[in-house]
Design an enzyme around this catalytic site. Structure first.
Site, short mmCIF file in Angstrom:
data_model
loop_
_atom_site.label_atom_id
_atom_site.label_comp_id
_atom_site.label_asym_id
_atom_site.label_seq_id
_atom_site.Cartn_x
_atom_site.Cartn_y
_atom_site.Cartn_z
N SER A 152 -6.33 5.06 -2.13
CA SER A 152 -5.09 5.28 -1.36
C SER A 152 -4.05 4.37 -1.92
O SER A 152 -2.93 4.75 -1.71
CB SER A 152 -5.50 4.79 0.20
N ASP A 403 -2.76 -3.27 9.03
CA ASP A 403 -2.73 -2.84 7.82
C ASP A 403 -2.13 -3.78 6.71
O ASP A 403 -0.85 -3.54 6.84
CB ASP A 403 -2.38 -1.37 7.64
N HIS A 406 -2.09 -1.61 2.25
CA HIS A 406 -1.16 -0.75 1.77
C HIS A 406 0.16 -1.28 1.95
O HIS A 406 0.56 -2.35 2.55
CB HIS A 406 -1.30 0.75 2.38
#
Length: 435
Positions: A152, A403, A406
């Site tokens: 990702s 998160d 990311h």
């Protein structure tokens, strides 16, 4: 008579009070607004003015004129050691003008209230990193196929690049399959294809699922053919792996079980994941060299390995761990160490080893995009709780998932692609001298 004069004086005093009071209030409001305005001029609250400039300027549709400290470029410079400094201009795009951002990284539209994380730029110690020039990038990759391959983080970097490129040229989504894991865009203006290949180990792997075993299976001596089958048509390949190697897994090599990582009850030898990461990256780079390295000339291939991007959880990620900081770390405030340092070192060494293997092969380029240190210094650039839309709209929550892996788009990861552009410029200079 005295009584009348006293009443008149009171009436005049009352009249003056009523007359002057509103003007006094207006003056106070004006002073307050002026104070607020002067204190916010030096640090813009949002990216909108810069975005509108980049979209509406006919003379330079992709960026404002360079500042004095950015004029001139040195593509031989070490771009990976430096510090984050304030930048008034902000990003080239925002969360409402780029349609390719994964929802979980769209921090602006998800209501993140602080905008300060958008106003920093990376300043290398020995040179200046120019602002991203989308037209220059597109010209360098004209008629080429650029592929982002990996986990990702590869997708995060790809979406950043697409958002910056589309400030100068529109793209068309040609292909989308398997929940956005395999996608391809085309920039007709320059005949450029940009693809995303989901392959979190780069080598062949079977990801754990709800209906299967609770661990991944990796075959370390086989390139993942979900992207490997297309190597022949790729001109540029950007590889990004790391975080998925932390998960439980069983490893195979030569058709036999090599060992495992965190697999209680399976009666396999625990071997961790560092050497596995090394083997997987080695198999990948050797596979590219073997399949493409011998073609040379215009059929050659350029390979970029984006190094490990550290997470910034304060606490356990699955136990309300968060990343609440709102500004970068200082240059000497944080060091690359522990797992982050080990992962980076493995990737850097494998890139150098592959360069030796490919030495003398015409048309083959290989470089590490060493982002580990500059990423470590940006704990403020993650979505945090804003991986979800307006997570606090109903008041404070006892627990909100964060998160801290990311990166917000726009955000620090845009810098990855600014350095990527400088690598491409360096390769172009080398190509011209070799002709």
């Amino acid at each position: 008579m005295a009584t009348v004069s006293s009443n008149q004086a009171k009436e005049q005093s009352s009249f003056l009070t009523k007359k002057l009071l509103p003007w006094t209030l207006y003056a106070l409001i004006l002073v307050t607004l002026l104070h607020f305005y002067l204190n916010t001029l030096s640090f813009p609250p949002s990216p909108q003015p810069q975005l509108l400039h980049s979209l509406n300027s006919h003379s330079s549709p992709h960026s404002p004129p360079p500042s004095d400290d950015e004029k001139g470029e040195d593509t031989s410079c070490d771009y990976f050691n430096g510090k984050w400094v304030r930048d008034k201009r902000g990003p080239l795009y925002n969360g409402t003008t780029c349609g390719t951002i994964k929802e979980n990284q769209n921090c602006i539209t998800h209501g993140r209230p602080d905008m300060g994380y958008l106003y920093w730029r990376w300043k290398p110690n020995e040179c200046h990193l120019p602002r991203f020039d989308p037209l220059a990038f597109l010209n360098l990759v004209r008629n080429k196929h650029l592929a982002f391959v990996g986990d990702s983080m590869a997708r995060n970097q790809l979406e950043s690049l697409l958002c910056m490129l589309t400030t100068a040229s529109s793209s068309t989504l040609l292909y989308n399959n398997d929940s956005n894991k395999f996608r391809r865009w085309h920039f007709a203006s320059h005949n450029v294809s940009v693809s995303l290949y989901w392959s979190p180990f780069l080598v062949k792997g079977v990801e754990k699922s709800n209906g299967g075993p609770d661990h991944n299976e990796l075959y370390l001596d086989h390139v993942d053919e979900r992207w490997g089958a297309d190597i022949g048509e790729m001109s540029l390949i950007v590889l990004s792996i790391g975080h998925w190697f932390l998960h439980p897994a069983v490893y195979y090599e030569g058709g036999l079980v090599l060992g495992c990582h965190y697999c209680p009850g399976l009666n396999h030898t625990e071997i961790g994941f560092y050497d596995v990461l090394r083997k997987a990256l080695r198999s990948t780079l050797n596979g590219i060299v073997d399949r493409r390295g011998g073609k040379g000339g215009s059929d050659g291939v350029g390979v970029i390995v984006t190094t490990f991007s550290p997470a910034h959880f304060e606490g356990e990620w699955d136990k309300a761990g968060a990343c609440p900081k709102t500004r970068p770390y200082g240059k000497e405030e944080k060091k690359v160490e522990g797992m982050d340092a080990e992962m980076r070192e493995i990737e850097m060494k494998e890139v150098e080893a592959a360069k030796v293997k490919a030495k003398g092969i015409g048309g083959f380029r290989l470089e590490a995009l060493d982002v580990t240190k500059l990423a470590l210094l940006r704990p403020d650039g993650h979505p945090g709780p804003y991986m979800y839309p307006f997570p606090f709209s109903n008041g404070a929550q006892e627990r909100v998932q964060n998160d801290c892996v990311h990166w917000c788009l726009p955000g620090p990861i845009d810098t990855w692609n600014e350095i990527f552009l400088q690598i491409l410029k360096k390769w172009e200079e080398q190509h011209r001298t070799e002709e």
